[in-house]
Design a protein around this motif. Sequence first.
Motif, PDB file in Angstrom:
ATOM      1  N   LEU A  42     -32.054  36.761  52.673  1.00 17.46           N
ATOM      2  CA  LEU A  42     -32.231  35.358  53.074  1.00 17.46           C
ATOM      3  C   LEU A  42     -33.579  35.148  53.760  1.00 17.46           C
ATOM      4  O   LEU A  42     -34.213  34.105  53.590  1.00 17.46           O
ATOM      5  CB  LEU A  42     -31.088  34.926  53.992  1.00 17.46           C
ATOM      6  N   GLU A  43     -34.025  36.148  54.494  1.00 19.63           N
ATOM      7  CA  GLU A  43     -35.334  36.051  55.155  1.00 19.63           C
ATOM      8  C   GLU A  43     -36.448  35.972  54.113  1.00 19.63           C
ATOM      9  O   GLU A  43     -37.432  35.250  54.291  1.00 19.63           O
ATOM     10  CB  GLU A  43     -35.526  37.252  56.089  1.00 19.63           C
ATOM     11  N   ALA A  44     -36.289  36.694  53.001  1.00 21.43           N
ATOM     12  CA  ALA A  44     -37.280  36.621  51.924  1.00 21.43           C
ATOM     13  C   ALA A  44     -37.351  35.205  51.361  1.00 21.43           C
ATOM     14  O   ALA A  44     -38.434  34.705  51.062  1.00 21.43           O
ATOM     15  CB  ALA A  44     -36.925  37.614  50.815  1.00 21.43           C
ATOM     16  N   PHE A  62     -43.007  18.661  43.953  1.00 23.30           N
ATOM     17  CA  PHE A  62     -43.237  19.984  44.520  1.00 23.30           C
ATOM     18  C   PHE A  62     -41.976  20.682  45.033  1.00 23.30           C
ATOM     19  O   PHE A  62     -41.876  21.905  44.916  1.00 23.30           O
ATOM     20  CB  PHE A  62     -44.304  19.923  45.612  1.00 23.30           C
ATOM     21  N   PRO A  63     -40.990  19.974  45.608  1.00 19.19           N
ATOM     22  CA  PRO A  63     -39.797  20.687  46.071  1.00 19.19           C
ATOM     23  C   PRO A  63     -39.092  21.503  44.986  1.00 19.19           C
ATOM     24  O   PRO A  63     -38.582  22.593  45.262  1.00 19.19           O
ATOM     25  CB  PRO A  63     -38.903  19.570  46.619  1.00 19.19           C
ATOM     26  N   HIS A  64     -39.086  21.021  43.750  1.00  9.76           N
ATOM     27  CA  HIS A  64     -38.452  21.801  42.677  1.00  9.76           C
ATOM     28  C   HIS A  64     -39.223  23.094  42.431  1.00  9.76           C
ATOM     29  O   HIS A  64     -38.613  24.153  42.216  1.00  9.76           O
ATOM     30  CB  HIS A  64     -38.358  20.986  41.398  1.00  9.76           C
ATOM     31  N   ILE A  65     -40.527  23.019  42.463  1.00 12.92           N
ATOM     32  CA  ILE A  65     -41.355  24.219  42.295  1.00 12.92           C
ATOM     33  C   ILE A  65     -41.112  25.168  43.461  1.00 12.92           C
ATOM     34  O   ILE A  65     -40.904  26.374  43.272  1.00 12.92           O
ATOM     35  CB  ILE A  65     -42.846  23.828  42.198  1.00 12.92           C
ATOM     36  N   ASP A  66     -41.109  24.632  44.674  1.00 16.76           N
ATOM     37  CA  ASP A  66     -40.913  25.442  45.877  1.00 16.76           C
ATOM     38  C   ASP A  66     -39.570  26.162  45.857  1.00 16.76           C
ATOM     39  O   ASP A  66     -39.463  27.339  46.222  1.00 16.76           O
ATOM     40  CB  ASP A  66     -41.001  24.567  47.131  1.00 16.76           C
ATOM     41  N   ALA A  77     -36.809  32.983  43.393  1.00 19.36           N
ATOM     42  CA  ALA A  77     -37.383  34.218  42.851  1.00 19.36           C
ATOM     43  C   ALA A  77     -37.503  35.274  43.944  1.00 19.36           C
ATOM     44  O   ALA A  77     -37.181  36.450  43.731  1.00 19.36           O
ATOM     45  CB  ALA A  77     -38.743  33.936  42.221  1.00 19.36           C
ATOM     46  N   GLN A  78     -37.945  34.866  45.126  1.00 11.23           N
ATOM     47  CA  GLN A  78     -38.077  35.835  46.221  1.00 11.23           C
ATOM     48  C   GLN A  78     -36.724  36.375  46.658  1.00 11.23           C
ATOM     49  O   GLN A  78     -36.587  37.558  46.974  1.00 11.23           O
ATOM     50  CB  GLN A  78     -38.846  35.217  47.398  1.00 11.23           C
ATOM     51  N   ILE A  79     -35.704  35.526  46.667  1.00  8.81           N
ATOM     52  CA  ILE A  79     -34.352  35.969  47.002  1.00  8.81           C
ATOM     53  C   ILE A  79     -33.887  37.022  45.994  1.00  8.81           C
ATOM     54  O   ILE A  79     -33.355  38.077  46.371  1.00  8.81           O
ATOM     55  CB  ILE A  79     -33.389  34.761  47.045  1.00  8.81           C
TER      56      ILE A  79
END
Length: 196
Positions: free
Chosen positions: A31-33, A104-108, A114-116
């Motif tokens: 979750l931190e990622a 931008f929120p959809h991209i973010d 992906a990081q999760i």
Amino acid sequence: MIFSELIKKRQSDRAFDPSKAVEKEKLERILEAGRLAPSACNAQPWKFVVVDEMELKNKVADCTSSKVLNMNHFAKQAPVHIIIVEENANFNSNFGGWAKKKHFPHIDIGIAAAQICLAAAAEGLGTCIIGWFDEKKLKKILHIPSGKRALLAIVLGYSTQKTRRKVRKTPEEVISYNTYLPPAEKPNIVEDPFVM
């Protein structure tokens, strides 16, 4: 683990060991990622709703399944579901999105997801990102306000699947340098030496 190996290891897993719980420390690092993911103008337009209580998790999994299309029945096996809810972006992100006709929120949220998933792979866990679900029902179960969007669900657990060979387009099909057009299609521009 070397990052290139992690990229090869991460896959969309659709079979999990339901008897193996995800350790709290691993879940917190995952979750931190997501929390530390980059976002346009540092807007951080997300909230991660973690569902790990068995009965509630099964109700959430039912929202992702489709009997008609025979989809996502594996979701009940995964001991953890992370629902990513779109939150309001800040002024700069919203203005930039309006000016450039991009949300931008959809991209973010895609970057955070992906990081999760990569963090989960680094912890020896499997994931699958699910976008097909009954959003209205899911929001009701999790008390997500009506004005918010639940955009993605990530199921998480100990995968029982072997790592598959990735089938992807060739580098030549997806990568170009300095122009979109491949060399054979580049326009042949001859400059007129007399034009200043």
